[in-house]
Design an enzyme around this catalytic site. Structure first.
Site, short mmCIF file in Angstrom:
data_model
loop_
_atom_site.label_atom_id
_atom_site.label_comp_id
_atom_site.label_asym_id
_atom_site.label_seq_id
_atom_site.Cartn_x
_atom_site.Cartn_y
_atom_site.Cartn_z
N HIS A 83 -32.31 -0.76 32.81
CA HIS A 83 -33.00 -2.06 32.86
C HIS A 83 -33.92 -2.21 31.66
O HIS A 83 -34.45 -1.24 31.13
CB HIS A 83 -33.76 -2.24 34.18
CG HIS A 83 -34.96 -1.36 34.37
ND1 HIS A 83 -36.23 -1.74 33.94
CD2 HIS A 83 -35.12 -0.16 34.96
CE1 HIS A 83 -37.09 -0.80 34.27
NE2 HIS A 83 -36.44 0.19 34.88
N ASP A 85 -36.41 -4.87 31.51
CA ASP A 85 -37.71 -5.46 31.84
C ASP A 85 -38.73 -4.35 32.06
O ASP A 85 -38.37 -3.20 32.34
CB ASP A 85 -37.61 -6.34 33.08
CG ASP A 85 -37.13 -5.56 34.31
OD1 ASP A 85 -36.13 -4.82 34.19
OD2 ASP A 85 -37.76 -5.69 35.37
N ASP A 116 -39.57 4.02 30.90
CA ASP A 116 -39.12 3.20 32.03
C ASP A 116 -38.86 1.78 31.56
O ASP A 116 -39.70 0.92 31.72
CB ASP A 116 -40.18 3.23 33.12
CG ASP A 116 -39.78 2.47 34.37
OD1 ASP A 116 -38.58 2.27 34.59
OD2 ASP A 116 -40.69 2.06 35.12
N GLU A 150 -35.43 -5.48 37.23
CA GLU A 150 -35.47 -4.32 38.12
C GLU A 150 -36.85 -4.14 38.72
O GLU A 150 -37.00 -3.69 39.86
CB GLU A 150 -35.04 -3.07 37.35
CG GLU A 150 -34.77 -1.85 38.21
CD GLU A 150 -36.00 -0.98 38.43
OE1 GLU A 150 -35.93 -0.03 39.24
OE2 GLU A 150 -37.06 -1.24 37.81
N GLU A 151 -37.88 -4.47 37.95
CA GLU A 151 -39.26 -4.22 38.39
C GLU A 151 -39.76 -5.25 39.40
O GLU A 151 -40.83 -5.07 39.96
CB GLU A 151 -40.20 -4.20 37.18
CG GLU A 151 -39.90 -3.11 36.15
CD GLU A 151 -40.22 -1.71 36.63
OE1 GLU A 151 -40.59 -1.55 37.82
OE2 GLU A 151 -40.09 -0.77 35.83
N HIS A 440 -45.37 3.13 34.39
CA HIS A 440 -46.31 2.19 35.02
C HIS A 440 -47.77 2.56 34.74
O HIS A 440 -48.67 1.97 35.35
CB HIS A 440 -46.09 2.09 36.53
CG HIS A 440 -44.78 1.49 36.91
ND1 HIS A 440 -44.54 0.92 38.15
CD2 HIS A 440 -43.60 1.38 36.24
CE1 HIS A 440 -43.29 0.49 38.20
NE2 HIS A 440 -42.70 0.77 37.05
#
Length: 467
Positions: A83, A85, A116, A150-151, A440
């Site tokens: 992903h 995003d 990520d 995805e997030e 994150h």
């Protein structure tokens, strides 16, 4: 097949293009025509597809929701799901380097999305390029699929799979090594309460706001209070005593009757709240010690203190569950939005693979009896599980052991990856055992050596699955 030399020859190119895609701020934003998740996300998708075109892969854009790139021919398809995003960067001032600069320091690329999932996405693209340049023959088609939200909801994958058949087997480089054979169930839900009784207390809570996403430990929360003259000094004194007892970063500013309380936490992934510090819970713990019950707002704060608190295993919330394969349930408060009329508290739960959503939510609802607090489920992803003996698990474990020399065993995680969107899929990398988890969080990074090592591993993995 030895891909190490081929990958090493592409080192500079891999680093450069990883930096370039990290510099694109692909946080979901307002939709535009052909850009369902905003301009930044669309720019990242176009960058990845253009790069694949340049490499010589066959690409397709699915209405801005997703894209894919193919290598080789064949009826069967081996997929790699990534992903593009990213979650918001939070407080920029807490970062050592600007989150979208892709600064290199001490052999690491720093920036939002490096681990990520943009760094692993670049590793996967160049793994396919390594296979292409090796001129080996394949019996199956290799397809990299680029997701774009995805997030925050996975609408990208829903749209993609409405247009294309899922790969026959796949892995996603969006977790850790070795192979992830099971992922906990994920529930995102709101606690909600309408405040019917107007507060006539000597201290009024006008608003509490904090958090960015349910799947992030919030690093900031702010409350606005109004207090009568005789209460201002006692609030100040209570605050000073609270700060002495607790090692929290909380500030209070008082001007006449207006009191602003600012709580600073440490961001972390919602699946590992123990790696962060929840700014919402810190602030609510202080407000809970002020004994504001007697009105609807005060009663909600007391509920938070008694049933949620600083815990992250659901100990008092009615959902403390655990199993042998996947461990404890994880409970993360991600967002609060409270005003004088109502409150919405958004929670992200990761529950063990042997339990059901009914078991989790029934326990939570039992603790709400008589409180007028309701729950509203926003989204749910069931647990997934593949037997350790499954062909996909065994082949990927064989690659991992061969390249790293590590004789580890498959594991389960609390995170949720694209492995959930199809039947025969698992998560595989990019974090190696014992490494720091910065997804994150501020100062997210991927080391350059790990970026290259992942490229080599993914080349071998795709070859083993497609040969």
């Amino acid at each position: 097949m030895n891909f190490k030399e081929i990958v090493e020859a592409m080192r500079g190119e891999i680093i450069k293009n990883t930096q370039e895609i990290v510099r694109i701020k692909s946080v979901e934003n307002d939709a535009k025509e052909g850009m369902p998740f905003g301009e930044g996300v669309n720019e990242a998708l176009e960058y990845a597809l253009n790069l694949c075109d340049d490499i010589g892969l066959k690409t397709k854009n699915f209405d801005g929701y997703a894209g894919h790139a193919d290598l080789g021919e064949g009826e069967e398809v081996v997929g790699i799901l990534v992903h593009l995003d990213v979650v918001p960067e939070g407080d920029v001032n807490t970062w050592s380097y600007p989150p979208y600069e892709a600064h290199i320091h001490d052999g690491k690329i720093f920036g939002r999305g490096t681990i990520d999932d943009k760094g692993p996405a670049m590793a996967a693209i160049y793994a396919m390029k390594a296979i292409k340049e090796s001129n080996i023959s394949l019996n199956k088609k290799i397809r990299i699929i680029f997701g774009t939200n995805e997030e925050s909801g996975w609408e990208c994958m829903k749209h993609y799979l409405s247009k294309e058949k899922a790969p026959d087997m796949a892995f996603t480089p969006d977790a850790e090594y070795p192979v992830i054979y099971g992922e906990k169930g994920i529930i995102t839900f709101d606690y909600e309460k309408n405040f019917k009784d107007a507060c006539n207390c000597s201290v009024k809570i006008k608003s509490i706001k904090g958090g960015n996403r349910p799947n992030m430990v919030p690093d900031y929360c702010e409350a606005l209070l109004y207090a009568k003259d005789e209460k201002v000094l006692s609030i100040k004194n209570a605050f000073d005593e609270f700060i002495k007892k607790n090692n929290y970063k909380i500030e209070m500013m008082v001007k006449d009757h207006r009191i602003i309380i600012k709580s600073y936490g440490i961001s972390a992934h919602g699946s590992t709240p123990e790696n962060g510090q929840n700014a919402i819970s810190q602030l609510m713990e202080f407000l809970g010690e002020m004994n504001l019950s007697g009105c609807d707002v005060g009663d909600f704060i007391k509920f938070y203190k008694d049933k949620i608190g600083m815990a992250y295993y659901g100990e008092s919330a009615g959902c403390e569950l655990e199993d042998r394969d996947s461990g404890k349930l994880i409970f993360n408060v991600g967002i609060i939005d409270l005003n004088e009329e109502k409150v919405k508290l958004t929670v992200n739960i990761r529950y063990p693979i042997t339990y059901t959503i009914e078991k989790v939510m029934n326990g939570i609802r039992e603790t709400l009896e008589g409180s007028a607090i309701t729950t509203n489920i926003i989204r749910h992803k069931k647990p997934i599980y593949l037997p350790k003996e499954h062909e996909l698990v065994q082949k990927l474990m064989g690659v991992y052991k061969k390249i790293t020399g590590n004789d580890a065993q498959p594991i389960t995680i609390g995170g949720g990856t694209y492995a959930r969107v199809m039947n025969n899929a698992v998560a595989f990398g990019p974090l190696f055992p014992g490494q720091e988890k910065t997804a994150h969080q501020k100062d997210e990074y991927i080391s350059i050596e790990d970026l290259i090592k992942n490229t080599e591993i993914y080349a071998h993995a795709l070859y083993e699955l497609a040969k």
